[in-house]
Design a protein around this motif. Structure first.
Motif, short mmCIF file in Angstrom:
data_model
loop_
_atom_site.label_atom_id
_atom_site.label_comp_id
_atom_site.label_asym_id
_atom_site.label_seq_id
_atom_site.Cartn_x
_atom_site.Cartn_y
_atom_site.Cartn_z
N TYR A 1 10.10 20.58 -6.10
CA TYR A 1 9.33 19.32 -6.08
C TYR A 1 9.93 18.10 -4.77
CZ TYR A 1 6.46 21.41 -9.91
OH TYR A 1 6.16 22.16 -10.82
N LYS A 2 9.41 18.04 -3.74
CA LYS A 2 9.63 17.42 -2.95
C LYS A 2 8.13 16.00 -2.76
CE LYS A 2 11.54 16.14 1.57
NZ LYS A 2 12.22 16.80 2.71
N PHE A 3 8.66 15.28 -3.54
CA PHE A 3 7.73 13.48 -4.03
C PHE A 3 7.99 13.10 -2.46
CE2 PHE A 3 7.88 15.04 -7.43
CZ PHE A 3 7.07 15.80 -8.10
N LYS A 4 6.81 12.69 -1.38
CA LYS A 4 7.54 11.63 -0.28
C LYS A 4 6.24 10.00 0.00
CE LYS A 4 7.59 15.56 2.53
NZ LYS A 4 7.52 16.68 4.04
N LEU A 5 6.49 9.81 -0.37
CA LEU A 5 6.06 7.68 -0.39
C LEU A 5 6.37 7.34 1.11
CD1 LEU A 5 5.50 4.54 -1.37
CD2 LEU A 5 7.61 4.38 -2.11
N LYS A 6 5.15 6.75 1.16
CA LYS A 6 4.99 5.73 2.83
C LYS A 6 4.24 4.57 2.17
CE LYS A 6 2.32 8.07 5.62
NZ LYS A 6 1.36 9.04 6.90
N ALA A 7 5.01 3.60 2.37
CA ALA A 7 5.28 2.00 1.84
C ALA A 7 3.97 1.74 3.31
CB ALA A 7 5.09 1.65 1.63
N GLY A 8 2.54 0.65 3.33
CA GLY A 8 2.54 -0.03 4.09
C GLY A 8 1.61 -1.39 3.77
N GLY A 9 1.37 -1.89 4.41
CA GLY A 9 0.35 -3.43 3.90
C GLY A 9 2.61 -4.36 4.73
N ASP A 10 2.74 -5.29 3.51
CA ASP A 10 3.86 -6.11 3.88
C ASP A 10 5.00 -5.47 3.82
OD1 ASP A 10 2.15 -8.45 4.52
OD2 ASP A 10 1.26 -9.11 2.42
N TYR A 11 4.88 -4.33 3.20
CA TYR A 11 6.02 -3.89 2.75
C TYR A 11 5.79 -2.31 3.94
CZ TYR A 11 6.53 -6.57 -1.30
OH TYR A 11 6.96 -7.30 -1.86
N GLU A 12 6.86 -1.99 5.17
CA GLU A 12 6.94 -1.08 5.56
C GLU A 12 8.36 -0.21 5.33
OE1 GLU A 12 4.27 0.17 7.87
OE2 GLU A 12 3.23 -1.82 7.45
N LYS B 1 1.40 -0.89 0.15
CA LYS B 1 -0.17 -0.05 0.66
C LYS B 1 0.82 1.28 -0.03
CE LYS B 1 -4.29 -2.16 2.00
NZ LYS B 1 -4.63 -1.75 3.59
N ALA B 2 1.01 1.99 -0.88
CA ALA B 2 1.72 3.25 -0.82
C ALA B 2 0.74 4.21 -0.84
CB ALA B 2 2.52 3.15 -3.12
N LYS B 3 1.34 5.21 -0.41
CA LYS B 3 0.58 6.54 -0.18
C LYS B 3 1.47 7.70 -0.72
CE LYS B 3 -2.64 5.63 3.19
NZ LYS B 3 -2.62 5.48 5.07
N THR B 4 1.71 8.65 -1.72
CA THR B 4 1.85 9.79 -2.17
C THR B 4 1.32 11.04 -2.56
OG1 THR B 4 1.28 8.52 -4.17
CG2 THR B 4 4.05 7.62 -3.45
N ARG B 5 2.62 12.05 -1.77
CA ARG B 5 2.17 12.85 -2.01
C ARG B 5 3.47 14.25 -1.84
NH1 ARG B 5 3.36 16.45 1.99
NH2 ARG B 5 4.04 15.22 4.24
N PHE B 6 2.94 15.31 -2.58
CA PHE B 6 3.81 15.91 -2.84
C PHE B 6 4.01 17.71 -2.70
CE2 PHE B 6 1.46 16.64 -6.98
CZ PHE B 6 1.92 18.09 -7.57
N ASP B 7 4.23 18.54 -1.47
CA ASP B 7 5.31 19.79 -1.72
C ASP B 7 5.50 20.72 -2.83
OD1 ASP B 7 3.38 19.89 0.61
OD2 ASP B 7 5.01 18.87 0.88
N ALA B 8 5.76 21.99 -3.32
CA ALA B 8 6.42 22.28 -4.81
C ALA B 8 6.32 24.01 -3.94
CB ALA B 8 5.74 22.01 -5.99
N TYR B 9 6.95 24.56 -4.36
CA TYR B 9 6.96 25.92 -4.71
C TYR B 9 8.03 26.74 -5.51
CZ TYR B 9 11.85 25.83 -1.82
OH TYR B 9 13.26 25.55 -1.80
N GLY B 10 7.42 27.95 -6.11
CA GLY B 10 9.31 27.99 -7.08
C GLY B 10 8.50 29.73 -7.67
N LEU B 11 8.85 30.46 -8.54
CA LEU B 11 8.40 32.04 -9.10
C LEU B 11 8.89 31.25 -10.86
CD1 LEU B 11 8.79 34.35 -8.53
CD2 LEU B 11 10.72 34.69 -8.73
N ASP B 12 7.24 32.29 -11.40
CA ASP B 12 6.82 31.85 -12.97
C ASP B 12 7.05 33.31 -12.85
OD1 ASP B 12 6.54 28.99 -13.12
OD2 ASP B 12 4.53 29.39 -12.51
N VAL B 13 7.29 33.55 -14.19
CA VAL B 13 7.32 34.92 -15.22
C VAL B 13 6.74 33.90 -16.07
CG1 VAL B 13 8.98 36.51 -16.80
CG2 VAL B 13 9.86 35.64 -14.72
N ALA B 14 5.51 35.59 -15.99
CA ALA B 14 4.10 35.58 -16.84
C ALA B 14 4.25 36.86 -17.95
CB ALA B 14 3.09 35.36 -15.77
N GLY B 15 4.09 36.30 -19.12
CA GLY B 15 3.92 36.97 -19.99
C GLY B 15 2.18 37.38 -20.96
#
Length: 193
Positions: free
Chosen positions: A125-136, A92-106
């Motif tokens: 970008y920072k991706f995080k994985l949390k595994a459960g079930g038979d794999y911790e 059972k894999a739970k994933t999520r991410f956070d991101a921050y940054g800067l864009d220039v727009a036209g």
């Protein structure tokens, strides 16, 4: 010679003053819903979720009707995927991410209220994985992303606007990273002060 330099300096100063008068800084804040699809390496999408729903909080400024900058913070929801391997073990894999940054727009005015929007930017970008079930276990990976966006903005009035954009994010290529790039679709509102 000195008079020529003095006149040239005065002309430059007057030119800069005239150009500065064209700058009309308009700060804004916004909130976007973001749908993200991740392109993963080595068939990792078989065990990890590759679709994310998130919100993006942003603040920016328009310097004139053609150019602006925008800083953002994005946080995805935690997405889960369960897989049973050939031995009957469950991951059972739970994933999520956070991101921050800067864009220039036209911005390109198309009608009185509608504008085309193109952006280029850089984000972490920072991706995080949390595994459960038979794999911790848990794991994370951080990447820099180079962002290109294209979309449209409808200005209801001088304060409120609706923006829709598509964005491609190319992530740094680390040898053991699971995610290669991201495709995003965003829809949100902007409030200009």
């Amino acid at each position: 010679m000195n008079k020529t330099l003095l006149l040239a300096g005065a002309a430059c100063f007057l030119s800069l003053s005239a150009n500065a008068a064209e700058i009309d800084v308009k700060p804004y804040v916004g909130l976007d819903y973001v749908y993200t699809s991740a392109d993963m390496k080595d068939n990792m999408d078989q065990v990890l979720e590759d679709k994310y729903h998130s919100f993006n909080l942003n603040a920016g400024a328009r310097f004139n009707k053609y150019v602006g900058v925008e800083a953002f913070y994005q946080k995805s929801g935690e997405e889960e995927k369960s897989v049973v391997d050939v031995d009957g073990d469950t991951l059972k894999a739970k994933t999520r991410f956070d991101a921050y940054g800067l864009d220039v727009a036209g911005y390109l005015p198309l009608t009185e209220k509608l504008e085309g929007v193109a952006s280029v930017g850089l984000a972490h970008y920072k991706f995080k994985l949390k595994a459960g079930g038979d794999y911790e276990g848990s794991e994370s990976e951080s990447n820099m992303g180079y962002r290109l966006g294209l979309g449209a903005q409808y200005n209801f009035d001088e304060h409120v606007a609706l923006r829709v954009m598509g964005r491609f994010v190319q992530l740094d290529d680390g040898s053991d990273d699971a995610i290669k790039n991201l495709a995003e679709l965003t829809a949100g509102v902007r409030y200009t002060f």
